[in-house]
Design a protein around this motif. Structure first.
Motif, mmCIF file in Angstrom:
data_model
loop_
_atom_site.group_PDB
_atom_site.id
_atom_site.type_symbol
_atom_site.label_atom_id
_atom_site.label_comp_id
_atom_site.label_asym_id
_atom_site.label_seq_id
_atom_site.Cartn_x
_atom_site.Cartn_y
_atom_site.Cartn_z
ATOM 1 N N LEU A 91 -19.674 -8.212 7.615
ATOM 2 C CA LEU A 91 -18.601 -9.177 7.791
ATOM 3 C C LEU A 91 -17.565 -9.019 6.680
ATOM 4 O O LEU A 91 -17.908 -8.848 5.507
ATOM 5 N N ALA A 103 -12.582 -19.403 3.505
ATOM 6 C CA ALA A 103 -12.488 -17.979 3.779
ATOM 7 C C ALA A 103 -12.466 -17.771 5.285
ATOM 8 O O ALA A 103 -13.195 -18.433 6.023
ATOM 9 N N PHE A 105 -13.260 -15.351 8.309
ATOM 10 C CA PHE A 105 -14.124 -14.217 8.594
ATOM 11 C C PHE A 105 -13.665 -13.472 9.844
ATOM 12 O O PHE A 105 -13.177 -14.072 10.803
ATOM 13 N N GLY A 106 -13.880 -12.152 9.819
ATOM 14 C CA GLY A 106 -13.730 -11.376 11.024
ATOM 15 C C GLY A 106 -14.989 -11.492 11.880
ATOM 16 O O GLY A 106 -15.962 -12.161 11.498
ATOM 17 N N GLN A 107 -14.969 -10.839 13.038
ATOM 18 C CA GLN A 107 -16.107 -10.894 13.957
ATOM 19 C C GLN A 107 -17.265 -10.025 13.493
ATOM 20 O O GLN A 107 -18.370 -10.169 13.973
#
Lengths: 114, 114
Positions: A91, A103, A105-107
């Motif tokens: 991640l 924050a 987060f991406g996938q």
């Protein structure tokens, strides 16, 4: 898009192969983090960048793991000579300013080492 | 070492009921405690945070309570909806020098039944 983008979404690597995982943070975000998430566990910190400077790499599990963010935007996490224990979701997260508790987060990239 | 853990690995509730997710932490040096929600196949999503000098903080349908005496954190979700079904992580920022390196617990799965 407006969010954190990671590629590829899925990666299958043969043991011993090198892999590179990419993270495009939200534009203008100063802080960038990489985390590793094993199945059924919480994310674990790997490394932190403030702009292009890697200020903390205390979570990198071995010298096979290397991360960079050369221009202070896109970041790449590289794993050399992958091992089965490297299988996890990786991640990436970014935050606008240093010290921001939120924050984004991406996938994630799901890495499977076979 | 530093750790963040959870009392219950799974929680099942009826739609419309209130949910309470609990968490224990061990690092008294943390400035912030944060709750994240992670849906299947997605990265964690920030819900709410609380500073260590506060006891309670409310958001939209969520309330976080911090008991520093017993090092306990809880997330209350009012009128739980099917869309609340996810894994919930508590996290703390430890003493990471201001850039909020997060230490996550293992997570609690919330299942909302109609």
């Amino acid at each position: 898009g407006a969010g954190v983008s990671q590629s590829p979404r899925y990666k299958v690597a043969k043991r011993g192969q090198d892999v590179a995982l990419r993270c495009d943070p939200i534009s203008g975000h100063v802080s960038l983090f990489w985390y590793q998430q094993a199945l059924g566990q919480g994310p674990e910190f790997l490394t932190y960048f403030q702009n292009e400077a890697q200020l903390d790499k205390s979570g990198l599990p071995s010298d096979r793991f290397f991360a960079e963010r050369p221009e202070g935007s896109v970041s790449t996490l590289k794993i050399q000579r992958t091992q089965q224990e490297d299988s996890a979701v990786y991640l990436c997260a970014s935050s606008l300013v240093v010290g921001d508790t939120e924050a984004f987060f991406g996938q994630g990239t799901r890495l499977t080492v076979v | 070492g530093e750790s963040v853990g959870l009392h219950l690995p799974t929680l099942s509730v009826q739609e419309g009921d209130n949910s309470i997710i609990n968490c224990a932490y061990s690092n008294s040096a943390s400035d912030y405690f944060i709750w994240y929600k992670q849906e299947s196949g997605k990265g964690p999503q920030f819900i709410i945070d609380i500073r260590s000098n506060m006891d309670k903080r409310q958001g939209q349908r969520v309330t976080v309570l911090l008991n520093k005496t017993v090092k306990h954190l809880s997330l209350q979700i009012a009128a739980t909806q099917p869309g609340d079904s996810a894994v919930y992580f508590c996290a703390e920022n430890g003493d990471s020098g201001g850039y909020n390196k997060l230490i996550f617990g293992a997570g609690t799965r919330l299942a909302v039944h109609p």
